[in-house]
Design an enzyme around this catalytic site. Structure first.
Site, PDB file in Angstrom:
ATOM      1  N   GLU A   1      -5.711  32.646   8.130  1.00  0.00           N
ATOM      2  CA  GLU A   1      -5.695  33.758   7.179  1.00  0.00           C
ATOM      3  C   GLU A   1      -7.063  33.971   6.539  1.00  0.00           C
ATOM      4  OE1 GLU A   1      -3.664  36.020   6.828  1.00  0.00           O
ATOM      5  OE2 GLU A   1      -1.966  35.207   7.926  1.00  0.00           O
TER       6      GLU A   1
ATOM      7  N   THR B   1     -12.374  39.874   9.491  1.00  0.00           N
ATOM      8  CA  THR B   1     -12.533  40.511  10.781  1.00  0.00           C
ATOM      9  C   THR B   1     -11.206  40.552  11.516  1.00  0.00           C
ATOM     10  OG1 THR B   1     -13.796  40.451  12.833  1.00  0.00           O
ATOM     11  CG2 THR B   1     -13.285  38.359  11.816  1.00  0.00           C
TER      12      THR B   1
ATOM     13  N   LEU C   1     -19.342  34.294  11.618  1.00  0.00           N
ATOM     14  CA  LEU C   1     -18.203  34.995  11.016  1.00  0.00           C
ATOM     15  C   LEU C   1     -18.627  35.844   9.822  1.00  0.00           C
ATOM     16  CD1 LEU C   1     -15.268  32.410  11.144  1.00  0.00           C
ATOM     17  CD2 LEU C   1     -15.278  34.697  12.111  1.00  0.00           C
ATOM     18  N   GLY C   2     -19.768  35.527   9.221  1.00  0.00           N
ATOM     19  CA  GLY C   2     -20.256  36.323   8.100  1.00  0.00           C
ATOM     20  C   GLY C   2     -19.618  35.953   6.776  1.00  0.00           C
TER      21      GLY C   2
ATOM     22  N   TYR D   1      -3.526  38.786  -1.384  1.00  0.00           N
ATOM     23  CA  TYR D   1      -3.085  38.843   0.000  1.00  0.00           C
ATOM     24  C   TYR D   1      -2.903  37.447   0.582  1.00  0.00           C
ATOM     25  CZ  TYR D   1      -3.118  38.645   4.934  1.00  0.00           C
ATOM     26  OH  TYR D   1      -2.776  38.297   6.209  1.00  0.00           O
TER      27      TYR D   1
ATOM     28  N   ASP E   1      -1.877  43.933   3.029  1.00  0.00           N
ATOM     29  CA  ASP E   1      -3.238  43.975   3.569  1.00  0.00           C
ATOM     30  C   ASP E   1      -3.500  45.422   3.997  1.00  0.00           C
ATOM     31  OD1 ASP E   1      -1.832  44.345   5.914  1.00  0.00           O
ATOM     32  OD2 ASP E   1      -3.083  42.975   7.091  1.00  0.00           O
TER      33      ASP E   1
ATOM     34  N   CYS F   1       7.190  53.777  18.081  1.00  0.00           N
ATOM     35  CA  CYS F   1       7.359  53.099  16.791  1.00  0.00           C
ATOM     36  C   CYS F   1       8.842  52.883  16.489  1.00  0.00           C
ATOM     37  CB  CYS F   1       6.725  53.915  15.675  1.00  0.00           C
ATOM     38  SG  CYS F   1       6.980  53.201  14.040  1.00  0.00           S
TER      39      CYS F   1
END
Length: 336
Positions: free
Chosen positions: A36, A42, A79-80, A116, A134, A196
DNA sequence: AAAGCGGGGTT
DNA sequence: AACCCAGCTTT
């Protein structure tokens, strides 16, 4: 269970993606937490290789809590948003001392865990009846209800909706179902409304206005930034400085960069050769960096061997990666 | 090249 | 509520 809930849950049962953190035969709170936190920044596809390497090296809470920040950052590299990695390490040590959180409130007390992530870990890993919102859930909600709001107003309404519609008998599966719908069907562009499972419950679909939701946000205003970067090289070593708190990439080692006048002030006016231009976009900043090679052994720098640096490239036939920062972690900057 | 998306933290 | 962080994917 409502019709809406059963339609979605049946769809998920048949269509859930097979993701690494869903594989284990028993749910591991540590694994869910790691996935998580990585997913905060990303997408699933980008996270998977990092997640697998991470879990191989740090398979348990204890193994991560004992690791050095420097080593952990190396596994995060690429990953930043590196402050989140440091928050994670702090939080892991807190859990090792205090034990696992047993409620959303206790999860929220950990650094790097917001609404979140607290809802995700509590529900998915611990079965606590916690809702979550989210970006996926926010978009699904906006379309289902034709909610015209944006930003925090939309988020607040989405949280209310998520709490009202939570399937409390299996909150973790329910939450993943909503996010899975947003990630694979109710996508930002070209949603696949034809397949959907809840299009009959969707006001936007019924009214033929799916493309109008969520409402568009005002365009961002770009800030242009121009820097020079000086790649100091002497006797096969490279001279770096450490970014100070408050600067970009704080704490990381990188080639000196800044306005030319600042660099001249700090390092004099050494002979240098222009080797390329980097363009880098992050959040609302468009950064253009002119890169120079400098032959100098200036004493204010810390010198690193080539093998301590990751993919340093200072000439640019074709596309080369210029990595200016090490040894811990750094963003990659691509030469034009 | 531009637009869009992303969640936590800070003020 | 608005901004910052120091990035990625999609179009």
């Amino acid at each position: 269970m409502t019709d809406f809930q059963s339609a979605l849950l049946n769809w998920y049962k048949a269509n859930a993606r097979d993701l690494p953190w869903r594989k284990a035969d028993h749910i591991d709170p540590y694994a869910v937490w790691m996935s998580e936190v990585m997913l905060q920044q990303t997408t699933v596809g980008a996270v998977i290789p990092y997640y697998l390497r991470w879990m191989e090296r740090f398979p348990t809470l204890e193994s991560l809590a004992q690791a050095s920040e420097e080593e952990v950052l190396v596994y995060w590299q690429g990953l930043g948003y590196y402050s989140r990695c440091r928050n994670l390490l702090t939080a892991v040590k807190m859990v090792q001392t205090q034990g696992w959180p047993q409620s959303v409130q206790e999860w929220l007390a950990l650094p790097g865990v917001g609404d979140y992530t607290a809802g995700a870990v509590a529900s998915i890993a611990q079965g606590i009846p916690a809702a979550l919102v989210d970006g996926n859930v926010e978009r699904v909600f906006a379309r289902l209800t034709c909610n015209p709001k944006i930003n925090s107003a939309l988020k607040a309404d989405a949280w209310r909706w998520a709490k009202e519609n939570l399937y409390e008998l299996d909150p973790g599966t329910w939450n993943q179902t909503l996010m899975e719908l947003g990630a694979t069907i109710c996508t930002p562009k070209n949603p696949r409304c034809g397949v959907c499972p809840v299009s009959s419950h969707c006001r936007a679909f019924q009214n033929g206005v799916v493309a109008d939701y969520p409402s568009p946000k005002p365009a961002k205003e770009w800030i242009e930034v121009f820097h020079q970067a000086w790649v100091f090289e002497n006797a096969g070593k490279f001279g770096l400085v450490q970014a100070q708190p408050g600067e970009w990439w704080a704490g990381m080692w990188h080639s000196p960069r800044g306005a030319e006048s600042d660099l001249v002030e700090c390092f004099g006016n050494p002979e240098r050769e222009r080797v390329g231009t980097i363009k880098h976009v992050v959040t609302k900043h468009k950064i253009t960096v002119e890169v120079y090679r400098v032959k100098s052994n200036h004493p204010a720098l810390r010198w690193f061997n080539r093998n301590e640096l990751d993919e340093l490239a200072i000439s640019s036939p074709g596309r080369k990666i210029l990595t200016l920062v090490n040894p811990a972690a750094q963003p990659r900057l691509e030469l034009e």
